[in-house]
Design an enzyme around this catalytic site. Structure first.
Site, PDB file in Angstrom:
ATOM      1  N   CYS A  42       0.833  -1.201   0.000  1.00 32.38           N
ATOM      2  CA  CYS A  42       0.000   0.000   0.000  1.00 32.38           C
ATOM      3  C   CYS A  42       0.876   1.263   0.000  1.00 32.38           C
ATOM      4  O   CYS A  42       1.907   1.307  -0.689  1.00 32.38           O
ATOM      5  CB  CYS A  42      -0.966  -0.016   1.175  1.00 32.38           C
ATOM      6  SG  CYS A  42      -2.311   1.175   1.011  1.00 32.38           S
ATOM      7  N   ASP A  68      -2.962   0.844  10.431  1.00 32.58           N
ATOM      8  CA  ASP A  68      -4.144   1.689  10.653  1.00 32.58           C
ATOM      9  C   ASP A  68      -4.547   1.614  12.117  1.00 32.58           C
ATOM     10  O   ASP A  68      -4.960   2.617  12.706  1.00 32.58           O
ATOM     11  CB  ASP A  68      -5.285   1.255   9.739  1.00 32.58           C
ATOM     12  CG  ASP A  68      -4.998   1.668   8.294  1.00 32.58           C
ATOM     13  OD1 ASP A  68      -4.310   0.910   7.590  1.00 32.58           O
ATOM     14  OD2 ASP A  68      -5.406   2.782   7.908  1.00 32.58           O
TER      15      ASP A  68
END
Ligand code: RI2
Length: 326
Positions: free
Chosen positions: A141, A210
């Site tokens: 990512c 996250d």
């Protein structure tokens, strides 16, 4: 008098509009990345406090609460946003006046944004020491914390190669390869399905976070757990680069991390698939602690088993508020 009331209303509409705009930018991923959305949320709370000029202390507390809820409703998974916004409003309850309440939000938002940016720099300096000359790195990512480590190792003169996953469906990997190639790093884009295939050439995996749960599990972009499993199989070190405000206090008290599911249209355009085909589009997955070698934070490198203790220490008396989800 009528004019004053109208302008107070206008002010309220304006301050809520700017909060809604930030929330919508986060939801639509114009602002993305767990650290960036936290700073954007804090900045929106600061703007709100700076421009809020009407109402009693009680009304201002209620309006701040609404602003908080609008921002938190944008994306559910990254606890960085929750922690960032709660850092802004933590002194509102005890403030004796509207002005002091709003001043505390402005002050706390500024401190959070500064701390958050400094943390990314510290993680880069600490994590770069784990990169050796000639290492091949795999990243997933687009994490500013993980890329900070890689860029710092390169800036310190280490000759490294990087594989970066495409990260379907948003293809944040394209941002990653652009950023790394602009920094002068030898970088290769791979499709997500090629992870296990390239793992035998990899020395070190660096990913972002996250949310990190109290048991040390990592919640990060969908596919992260596949990298971890493939790294484990190939005996490659798997490292999580994360600011400690991505540790989730609610998970200490039994809450599960909500995994965001996004629109089907992100996976396939409407009309492309037969009508009876369903699409499932989870944005994040969970990697159990046993697959994680190090958690690289601004406080230093720790094992997943240390996350609980760090959270207890950082929360201090706030631990009771965390238990209530406040
Ligand atoms: P930094 C991103 O989520 C990715 O999952 C990335 O690993 C994580 O945030 C952390 O990013 P998304 O917003 O805070 O792209 O390290 O869904 O930049």
């Amino acid at each position: 008098m009528l004019h004053t009331i109208k302008s107070q209303k206008d002010t309220l509409v304006y301050v809520f509009d700017t909060v809604k705009e930030t929330a919508s930018d986060i939801k639509e991923m114009k602002i993305r990345g767990a650290g960036r959305i936290a700073r954007a949320g804090a900045s929106a709370m600061r703007d709100f406090a700076e421009n809020y000029q009407c109402g009693s202390l009680e009304e201002c507390r209620k309006d701040l609460d609404t602003a908080k809820d609008i921002l938190l409703g944008s994306r559910p998974t990254a606890v960085s946003l929750w922690n960032g916004i709660h850092a802004c409003i933590r002194d509102v309850e005890s403030a004796p006046s509207r002005k002091e309440a709003m001043d505390s939000v402005i002050r706390n938002a500024g401190s959070f944004i500064e701390m958050s940016s400094n943390a990314v720099e510290l993680i880069a300096k600490i994590g770069a020491k784990r990169v050796r000359e000639g290492d091949t790195i795999l990243t997933h990512c687009n994490s500013s914390a993980a890329l900070g480590v890689i860029k710092e190792a390169h800036a310190q003169g280490r000759d490294i190669k990087v594989y970066a996953t495409e990260s379907r469906p948003w293809r944040q990997g394209l941002l990653t390869v652009k950023e790394l190639s602009e920094a002068g790093i030898d970088v290769t884009l791979i499709i997500d399905g090629a992870v296990r295939s390239v793992m035998k050439k990899v020395d070190n995996v660096f990913v972002g976070a996250d949310t990190v749960a109290s048991n040390g599990a990592l919640v990060n972009k969908i596919g992260t757990s596949q990298l971890a499993l493939a790294a484990d199989e190939a005996r490659v070190s798997f490292n999580v680069c994360t600011e400690t405000y991505k540790f989730s206090p609610m998970t200490m008290f039994g809450d599960m991390v909500t995994i965001e599911e996004r629109d089907c249209g992100e996976v396939a355009d409407e009309g492309v698939l037969p009508k009876n085909v369903k699409i499932y589009n989870p944005v994040f997955d969970s990697t159990p602690a046993k697959y994680i070698d190090t958690i690289i934070t601004e406080l230093g490198i720790m094992s997943p088993g240390s996350v609980y203790d760090v959270m207890v220490r950082q929360l201090g008396e706030g631990i009771f508020r965390a238990r209530e989800g406040k």
